[in-house]
Motif scaffolding. Structure first.
Motif, PDB file in Angstrom:
ATOM      1  N   ARG A  57       0.800  -1.217   0.000  1.00 28.34           N
ATOM      2  CA  ARG A  57       0.000   0.000   0.000  1.00 28.34           C
ATOM      3  C   ARG A  57       0.836   1.271   0.000  1.00 28.34           C
ATOM      4  O   ARG A  57       0.367   2.331  -0.423  1.00 28.34           O
ATOM      5  CB  ARG A  57      -0.941   0.009   1.212  1.00 28.34           C
ATOM      6  CG  ARG A  57      -0.262   0.115   2.556  1.00 28.34           C
ATOM      7  CD  ARG A  57      -1.266   0.249   3.704  1.00 28.34           C
ATOM      8  NE  ARG A  57      -0.603   0.456   4.989  1.00 28.34           N
ATOM      9  CZ  ARG A  57      -0.204  -0.507   5.796  1.00 28.34           C
ATOM     10  NH1 ARG A  57      -0.398  -1.770   5.440  1.00 28.34           N
ATOM     11  NH2 ARG A  57       0.372  -0.214   6.952  1.00 28.34           N
ATOM     12  N   GLU A  58       2.076   1.210   0.493  1.00 26.05           N
ATOM     13  CA  GLU A  58       2.908   2.410   0.612  1.00 26.05           C
ATOM     14  C   GLU A  58       3.997   2.513  -0.449  1.00 26.05           C
ATOM     15  O   GLU A  58       4.505   3.600  -0.720  1.00 26.05           O
ATOM     16  CB  GLU A  58       3.571   2.465   1.991  1.00 26.05           C
ATOM     17  CG  GLU A  58       2.605   2.462   3.167  1.00 26.05           C
ATOM     18  CD  GLU A  58       1.793   3.735   3.260  1.00 26.05           C
ATOM     19  OE1 GLU A  58       2.126   4.710   2.563  1.00 26.05           O
ATOM     20  OE2 GLU A  58       0.832   3.764   4.054  1.00 26.05           O
ATOM     21  N   GLY A  59       4.385   1.404  -1.034  1.00 20.70           N
ATOM     22  CA  GLY A  59       5.455   1.415  -2.024  1.00 20.70           C
ATOM     23  C   GLY A  59       4.985   1.910  -3.379  1.00 20.70           C
ATOM     24  O   GLY A  59       3.814   1.778  -3.738  1.00 20.70           O
ATOM     25  N   VAL A  60       5.878   2.521  -4.120  1.00 17.58           N
ATOM     26  CA  VAL A  60       5.575   2.961  -5.484  1.00 17.58           C
ATOM     27  C   VAL A  60       6.680   2.485  -6.410  1.00 17.58           C
ATOM     28  O   VAL A  60       7.763   2.091  -5.970  1.00 17.58           O
ATOM     29  CB  VAL A  60       5.418   4.499  -5.578  1.00 17.58           C
ATOM     30  CG1 VAL A  60       4.369   4.996  -4.608  1.00 17.58           C
ATOM     31  CG2 VAL A  60       6.749   5.198  -5.327  1.00 17.58           C
ATOM     32  N   PHE A  61       6.397   2.541  -7.708  1.00 20.51           N
ATOM     33  CA  PHE A  61       7.361   2.104  -8.700  1.00 20.51           C
ATOM     34  C   PHE A  61       7.571   3.202  -9.732  1.00 20.51           C
ATOM     35  O   PHE A  61       6.688   4.044  -9.946  1.00 20.51           O
ATOM     36  CB  PHE A  61       6.880   0.816  -9.377  1.00 20.51           C
ATOM     37  CG  PHE A  61       6.720  -0.320  -8.415  1.00 20.51           C
ATOM     38  CD1 PHE A  61       7.765  -1.200  -8.170  1.00 20.51           C
ATOM     39  CD2 PHE A  61       5.530  -0.492  -7.724  1.00 20.51           C
ATOM     40  CE1 PHE A  61       7.630  -2.230  -7.265  1.00 20.51           C
ATOM     41  CE2 PHE A  61       5.381  -1.523  -6.810  1.00 20.51           C
ATOM     42  CZ  PHE A  61       6.427  -2.399  -6.576  1.00 20.51           C
TER      43      PHE A  61
END
Length: 313
Positions: free
Chosen positions: A122-126
């Motif tokens: 839910r908190e990670g992005v790419f």
């Protein structure tokens, strides 16, 4: 603009394993991090996670170290989950574009088994890599959700301190009012080679989404900004120059004397504005209604994979 600090740089040679902290890493355009298993020609080349969210997770009792979530970059001061797809993350020479927010949770991961939940989904992005370079631990990172603008004034007299450059402050104020972040300005003489070199540097290092020049567009033999622009341009955008002239002809017939051109180099749009501060703002005003769509197409924000991954997958 949002500012943060890189707290950890992590890589792994195999997928499905925790990443190991490094002091620094080399980022390759359209590929990812050298030596990292997740690098490749796809939309998830680099993963980013907020250091502050990890610290809060640790306070819940989670015994995790840098890289355990499979993140490449841990950054303090930036809430990545709150960003929009298409936002730019800049650290040193490296420019990243957020391509996906969150990901599908792997319920079998060790962190989930220990804690009952995991923050990475839910908190990670790419992100994808737009401009390469090296990122080291401790380097600052800037995040831009708005388009970035750079202003270059061409004037022999202003460069020699014989006349104030009144156009740049006015253009900066108008661009900021329109939602742009002005990331830099420069003042150069009417020198074709120096102007071309400066413009190429801004574009090639992807310092800005739009490079606005002011001055050097008239009939004087020293007016060489259009020539310098075409020397380094990859493609012309004649419709924008036509739009400026047609709109400004309603204000003054002298608009017909402007030789300003508009062009692109890589993913940066270059716009030549007149040297008169009033005329420069009037010409810019003519373009503002179409710039958002034009820049979106130039940078691939419209219709690319980024729009496909705006929701958690």
């Amino acid at each position: 603009m949002i500012e943060g600090t890189v707290k950890a740089v992590c890589t792994s040679e195999k997928k499905g394993t925790a990443k190991q902290p490094r002091q620094k890493a080399v980022f390759r355009p359209a590929w990812g991090i050298e030596g990292d298993a997740h690098a490749g020609a796809w939309h998830r080349q680099v993963s980013l996670l907020s250091f502050d969210k990890v610290q809060a997770f640790r306070q819940e009792g989670a015994e995790v170290v840098d890289g355990d979530f499979g993140e490449n970059l841990l950054v303090s001061g930036i809430d990545f989950r709150s960003l929009a797809v298409g936002s730019l993350c800049c650290s040193g020479e490296v420019v990243l574009r957020i391509s996906q927010i969150g990901k599908e949770c792997h319920h079998g991961c060790l962190i989930f088994q220990r804690m009952g939940h995991c923050i990475m989904p839910r908190e990670g992005v790419f992100a994808t890599v737009l401009h390469g370079g090296t990122i080291e631990v401790g380097m600052p990172m800037q995040v831009y959700e708005e388009y970035r603008a750079y202003i270059l004034c061409s004037s022999d007299r202003s460069f020699a301190n014989l006349r104030e450059d009144a156009g740049t402050p006015l253009l900066k104020k108008r661009l900021e009012a329109a939602g742009f972040s002005v990331v830099g300005t420069a003042l150069l003489p009417d020198d074709r080679s120096r102007l071309a070199q400066a413009m190429a540097e801004v574009c090639d290092s992807y310092q800005a989404d739009i490079l606005v020049t002011t001055g050097g567009t008239g009939l004087s033999l020293r007016d060489v900004t259009p020539e310098a622009t075409l020397d380094i341009a990859h493609r012309q955008v004649p419709g924008l120059a036509e739009l400026m002239r047609s709109r400004c002809l309603a204000i003054t017939e002298r608009a017909a004397l402007s030789r300003g051109v508009c062009a692109t180099r890589n993913q940066t749009l270059i716009v030549n504005l007149p040297g008169s501060p009033k005329a420069a703002v009037e010409n810019l005003e003519a373009l503002l209604p179409v710039l958002d769509h034009g820049l979106s197409m130039l940078e691939g924000r419209s219709g690319d994979c980024a729009e496909t991954f705006q929701t958690t997958k």
